[in-house]
Motif scaffolding. Structure first.
Motif, short mmCIF file in Angstrom:
data_model
loop_
_atom_site.label_atom_id
_atom_site.label_comp_id
_atom_site.label_asym_id
_atom_site.label_seq_id
_atom_site.Cartn_x
_atom_site.Cartn_y
_atom_site.Cartn_z
N SER A 55 30.13 -0.91 -9.44
CA SER A 55 29.95 -0.82 -7.87
C SER A 55 31.20 -1.24 -7.48
N VAL A 56 31.19 -0.84 -6.02
CA VAL A 56 32.74 -0.95 -5.54
C VAL A 56 32.37 -1.58 -3.94
N ILE A 57 33.42 -2.65 -3.99
CA ILE A 57 33.53 -3.12 -2.42
C ILE A 57 34.67 -2.26 -1.66
N ASP A 58 34.49 -1.24 -0.97
CA ASP A 58 35.31 -0.31 -0.48
C ASP A 58 36.26 -1.13 0.66
N SER A 59 37.33 -1.29 0.29
CA SER A 59 38.27 -2.41 1.17
C SER A 59 38.82 -1.97 2.30
N HIS A 60 38.56 -0.68 2.83
CA HIS A 60 39.33 -0.17 3.90
C HIS A 60 38.57 1.08 4.35
N ILE A 61 37.53 1.01 5.47
CA ILE A 61 37.13 2.01 5.96
C ILE A 61 37.19 1.92 7.63
N HIS A 62 37.07 2.87 8.21
CA HIS A 62 37.27 2.93 9.79
C HIS A 62 35.65 3.82 10.14
N LEU A 63 35.09 3.18 11.43
CA LEU A 63 34.01 3.91 11.78
C LEU A 63 33.92 3.68 13.26
N TYR A 64 33.56 4.79 14.01
CA TYR A 64 33.47 4.56 15.57
C TYR A 64 32.70 5.67 15.87
N PRO A 65 31.79 5.48 17.01
CA PRO A 65 31.08 6.14 17.99
C PRO A 65 31.24 7.45 18.78
N GLU A 66 30.78 8.34 18.94
CA GLU A 66 31.22 9.57 19.52
C GLU A 66 31.42 9.10 21.17
N ASN A 67 30.73 8.11 21.59
CA ASN A 67 30.90 7.76 23.11
C ASN A 67 32.21 6.85 23.15
N GLU A 68 32.63 6.29 22.18
CA GLU A 68 33.94 5.43 22.29
C GLU A 68 34.99 5.96 22.06
N ILE A 69 35.21 7.47 21.67
CA ILE A 69 36.24 8.01 20.88
C ILE A 69 37.47 7.71 22.04
N PRO A 70 37.30 8.05 23.57
CA PRO A 70 38.27 8.01 24.43
C PRO A 70 38.91 6.66 24.31
N THR A 71 38.63 5.81 23.86
CA THR A 71 39.16 4.32 23.64
C THR A 71 40.24 4.19 22.56
N LEU A 72 40.27 5.46 21.74
CA LEU A 72 41.11 5.15 20.46
C LEU A 72 42.47 5.62 20.84
N ALA A 73 43.51 4.90 20.57
CA ALA A 73 44.74 5.29 20.95
C ALA A 73 45.39 6.73 20.68
N TRP A 74 44.63 7.09 19.55
CA TRP A 74 45.20 8.12 18.55
C TRP A 74 44.35 9.21 18.79
N ALA A 75 43.31 9.57 19.55
CA ALA A 75 42.28 10.34 19.63
C ALA A 75 42.65 11.56 20.48
N THR A 76 43.42 12.53 20.11
CA THR A 76 43.64 13.61 21.03
C THR A 76 42.44 14.66 20.87
N THR A 77 42.65 15.91 21.27
CA THR A 77 41.44 16.75 21.32
C THR A 77 41.65 17.55 20.00
N GLU A 78 42.88 17.60 19.63
CA GLU A 78 43.25 18.27 18.41
C GLU A 78 43.23 17.71 17.20
N ASN A 79 43.20 16.30 17.17
CA ASN A 79 42.89 15.54 16.14
C ASN A 79 41.55 15.87 15.24
N PRO A 80 41.72 16.18 14.22
CA PRO A 80 40.49 16.45 13.16
C PRO A 80 39.41 15.36 13.16
N LEU A 81 40.06 13.84 13.25
CA LEU A 81 39.12 12.89 13.02
C LEU A 81 38.44 12.33 14.69
#
Length: 354
Positions: free
Chosen positions: A6-32
């Motif tokens: 079994s794994v402890i995944d030491s590095h992941i990111h999560l975010y809900p759709e309605n908070e995407i505008p708060t992300l510094a890198w989130a442009t409309t072109e960014n696939p993430l």
């Protein structure tokens, strides 16, 4: 076999759709720039046993000056803490992509913190973060302030070092995000100097633990590792950093540093191409100081089945190095548990037993 562990995944990111505008890198072109939820992560990692994950802050917009003055510049990072609180406590808002049954999956989370602002401001921020975290506060094991895009010298400022010493006294770790590929060797040199300054004159039990992200983002486009100055500088830095006390390395993030053509190759070809970097880190830090991290969902850009491919690459590294079961388990879960102080009792209100 390593793929049974079994794994402890030491590095992941999560975010809900309605908070995407708060992300510094989130442009409309960014696939993430779309919702990435616990449900999505469970689908991505479904083929392998995952015991838990460690969430790392996602670079929310912030204003250091306003935060230091009246706290208003911390709105979005504290919103992220509230988001993790809902995950940890199993209290989702409609459509966020997680449920009460997922509450135990988050082994720890690492919020943003205004580290350059100094200890006094950090104390105020920690109080605000604890309020936002509520009953999930015991899952906070450390903090990150991304250095990869900050001016040279940021990590060496008096306020920055003062804050790191504060984190050490309180038993928290600091996740280090630097980028040799884009910024050059100075980020590696300053990382080593930062660690030395933060540990200078500090008792061993109060030294802040440093967890280096993504092999410090080396340049994987190098064609001749024997003569390339970038690779030689990176390799030298890995052995230098490995000699620093209370310092660990994440096996993570390398898909982002590859050429697009390599991302599309079979796992065996990818492994062969990046083996020089993997072998250096294994030799420098050893299994007890490196940990598996998927860097999901960043790892998915241009890579089909990225989580499974990265797990296969790490398993292959364990096999090629002839590691025993104990060493494999350390890389896949044990090192993360130890470095982040997970599943251990607190010494006091702010400290963890390591």
């Amino acid at each position: 076999m390593a793929d049974d562990f079994s794994v402890i995944d030491s590095h992941i990111h999560l975010y809900p759709e309605n908070e995407i505008p708060t992300l510094a890198w989130a442009t409309t072109e960014n696939p993430l720039a779309k919702q990435h939820s616990v449900y999505d992560y469970k689908i991505a990692s479904a083929h392998a046993p995952v015991e838990g994950f460690i969430f790392v802050e996602t670079d929310r917009k912030h204003d250091l000056e306003a935060g230091a003055k009246d706290g208003s510049g911390w709105e979005y990072p504290l919103m992220e803490v509230s988001w993790l609180r809902r995950i940890v406590l199993g209290q989702p808002k409609p459509g966020e992509g997680h449920g009460p049954e997922d509450a135990g999956l988050c082994s720890a989370y690492i919020p943003w913190a205004p580290v350059p602002s100094g200890a006094a401001v950090m104390e105020k921020y920690l109080a605000k973060a604890e309020e936002a975290a509520g009953d999930s506060w015991d899952k906070v094991r450390g903090f990150r302030y991304l250095l990869q895009d900050k001016p040279d010298g940021t990590a060496l400022g008096d306020g920055f070092i003062e804050s790191l010493k504060l984190l050490g006294r309180k038993g928290y770790v600091f996740d280090v995000g630097v980028n040799q590929h884009d910024r050059g060797r100075i980020q590696l040199e300053e990382t080593a100097e930062m660690i030395d300054k933060a540990h200078d004159g500090v008792p061993d039990e109060e030294k802040v633990v440093f967890i280096l992200n993504h092999l410090c983002k080396p340049d994987l486009t190098v064609t001749n590792i024997h003569t390339d100055t970038s690779f030689i500088a990176w390799r030298t830095a890995m052995f230098t950093l490995s000699k620093c006390s209370s310092t660990y390395m994440k096996l993570s993030g390398l898909f982002s540093e590859m050429d697009d053509w390599l991302k599309k190759r079979p796992v065996e070809d990818i492994f062969d191409a990046i083996m020089p970097w993997l072998s250096v880190v294994l030799a420098a830090f050893g299994p007890s100081r490196i940990m598996f991290g998927s860097d999901w969902p960043v790892c998915t850009v241009g890579v089909d089945g990225a989580w499974g491919k990265w797990r296969s690459i790490v398993d292959r590294l364990c096999y090629m190095a002839s590691l025993g079961e104990d060493d494999m388990k350390m890389i896949l879960s044990g090192t993360a548990l130890e470095a982040y102080g997970i599943k251990k009792e607190r010494r006091s209100e702010f400290e963890f037993v390591y």
